[in-house]
Scaffold this active site. Structure first.
Site, PDB file in Angstrom:
ATOM      1  N   GLY A 291      -6.167   0.182 -11.421  1.00 35.60           N
ATOM      2  CA  GLY A 291      -5.654   1.038 -10.369  1.00 35.60           C
ATOM      3  C   GLY A 291      -5.936   0.558  -8.958  1.00 35.60           C
ATOM      4  N   LYS A 292      -6.659  -0.542  -8.808  1.00 36.50           N
ATOM      5  CA  LYS A 292      -6.956  -1.054  -7.470  1.00 36.50           C
ATOM      6  C   LYS A 292      -5.710  -1.700  -6.850  1.00 36.50           C
ATOM      7  CE  LYS A 292     -11.414  -0.087  -7.237  1.00 36.50           C
ATOM      8  NZ  LYS A 292     -11.624   0.688  -8.462  1.00 36.50           N
TER       9      LYS A 292
END
Length: 369
Positions: A190-191
């Protein structure tokens, strides 16, 4: 489009991954054909590219961001009996890195406006056992590195950048991850720069740190089957390295799209019930998250949901009040700014593929609240 027709996620990885699927799968086939699954060529390619991107001599790929923090502690010689100062308002992994090394996290409050580590609170937390300070670039916004570094220099302490959320963020024109003697990254999916799987990294200009971390992540080996120290199996996988190399090429454009979205939030959300993170002129965030605060957090989240917008909570319990650290003796009221943020924060939708229609709807509904 009616409000009922919207279902806007806070983050949608599917849109990003579909846009680069063909590139990534082409690289996966190369990894598969060469059986380069554990470390190896494709991890090394990413390490070289990421070091160049950040502007450091070395980048070391590891299996996740928590491990990156742990290895940074070990490279700095931090262990049992030592203390490391950590902001109370961060994801718990920042503190895990300290604890896994056998040291004790000592928490300090954040600034009331920027929500980054409060430099003016650090000196009061320093003891003869203090060995380092971890500054977190929270939500992708850089903390005031120069102010914290000055305190570290004065007291002969190490400064570690926790840049888990700051891939592509800059401080006074310099890339986060190049601002201290050692920095750590998460490449959780999710970064802004996320692997297809779990991954993390460490950047440094210090050759000794680079050499030791590479040994520690690979069973304490510099030569295969000769173990010079007690090590770990902390390697990055080849598939993760390959996917990161593909995504790194797109990261600058993805971050610019996030900044454009953030600019519209900043300029077009005018509801006085909504407070935003203050952006110092020297900070150029990658807007990993766009967090706001409001007095009735639950009511605001429900209002968003009723209008097809999925807000999220990031870190609703500050580190010092987590059960895992209750033995340290902290209590409610110790860090009021961190506690206020934790109990009033909401993350608005933020990802590069957010459509103009979704963005305009979100802004309209936030202003109507």
């Amino acid at each position: 489009m009616s409000a009922n027709a919207f279902n806007i996620p806070c983050l949608d990885l599917t849109r990003q991954n579909q846009s680069v699927k063909a590139e990534i799968f082409e690289q996966f086939e190369l990894v598969f054909n060469e059986n380069a699954f554990a470390g190896g060529k494709y991890v090394e390619q990413f390490e070289n590219s990421f070091a160049s991107f950040v502007g450091t001599k070395y980048a070391i790929g590891v299996s996740n961001g928590t491990i990156a923090l742990h290895l940074a502690m070990l490279a700095l010689g931090i262990g049992t009996g030592d203390e490391v100062i950590v902001p109370a308002n961060t994801f718990i992994a920042t503190a895990w890195g300290v604890s896994h090394a056998g040291a004790t996290p000592v928490f300090v409050d954040c600034d009331a406006d920027t929500w980054e580590i409060a430099a003016d609170k650090i000196e009061a937390a320093i003891t003869p056992k203090t060995k380092a300070v971890i500054g977190v670039h929270l939500y992708g916004q850089p903390f005031d590195v120069d102010a914290v570094q000055a305190i570290c220099d004065k007291h002969k302490l190490h400064l570690i950048e926790d840049a888990a959320q700051a891939q592509g963020s800059t401080y006074k024109g310099k890339q986060c991850g190049s601002l201290a003697s050692i920095a750590t990254f998460s490449f959780y999916p999710g970064k802004n720069l996320g692997a297809c799987g779990e991954a993390g990294g460490i950047t440094t200009n210090n050759e000794a740190y680079d050499t030791q971390i590479r040994s520690l992540r690979n069973h304490g080996m510099k030569v295969r089957y000769y173990h010079d120290e007690i090590g770990y199996n902390y390697r990055m996988g080849g598939l993760e390295g390959a996917s990161l190399s593909v995504k790194l090429k797109h990261l600058p454009s993805w971050n610019e799209k996030r900044r454009a979205i953030a600019n519209r939030y900043h300029t077009e959300i005018t509801n006085p019930k909504i407070k935003m993170q203050v952006q110092p002129e020297w900070a150029n965030s990658n807007y990993h998250l766009f967090v706001v605060t409001t007095e009735d957090r639950d009511g605001f989240l429900e209002f968003l949901k009723q209008h097809g917008i999925n807000g999220a909570l990031h870190y609703p319990v500050p580190c010092h009040l987590q059960k895992a650290y209750e033995h340290l003796g902290y209590k409610e009221g110790d860090f009021p700014n961190s506690e206020y943020l934790a109990s009033h924060c909401v993350s608005l939708p933020m990802f590069a593929e957010l459509t103009q229609e979704e963005l305009e709807h979100t802004i309209k509904i936030v202003n109507q609240y």
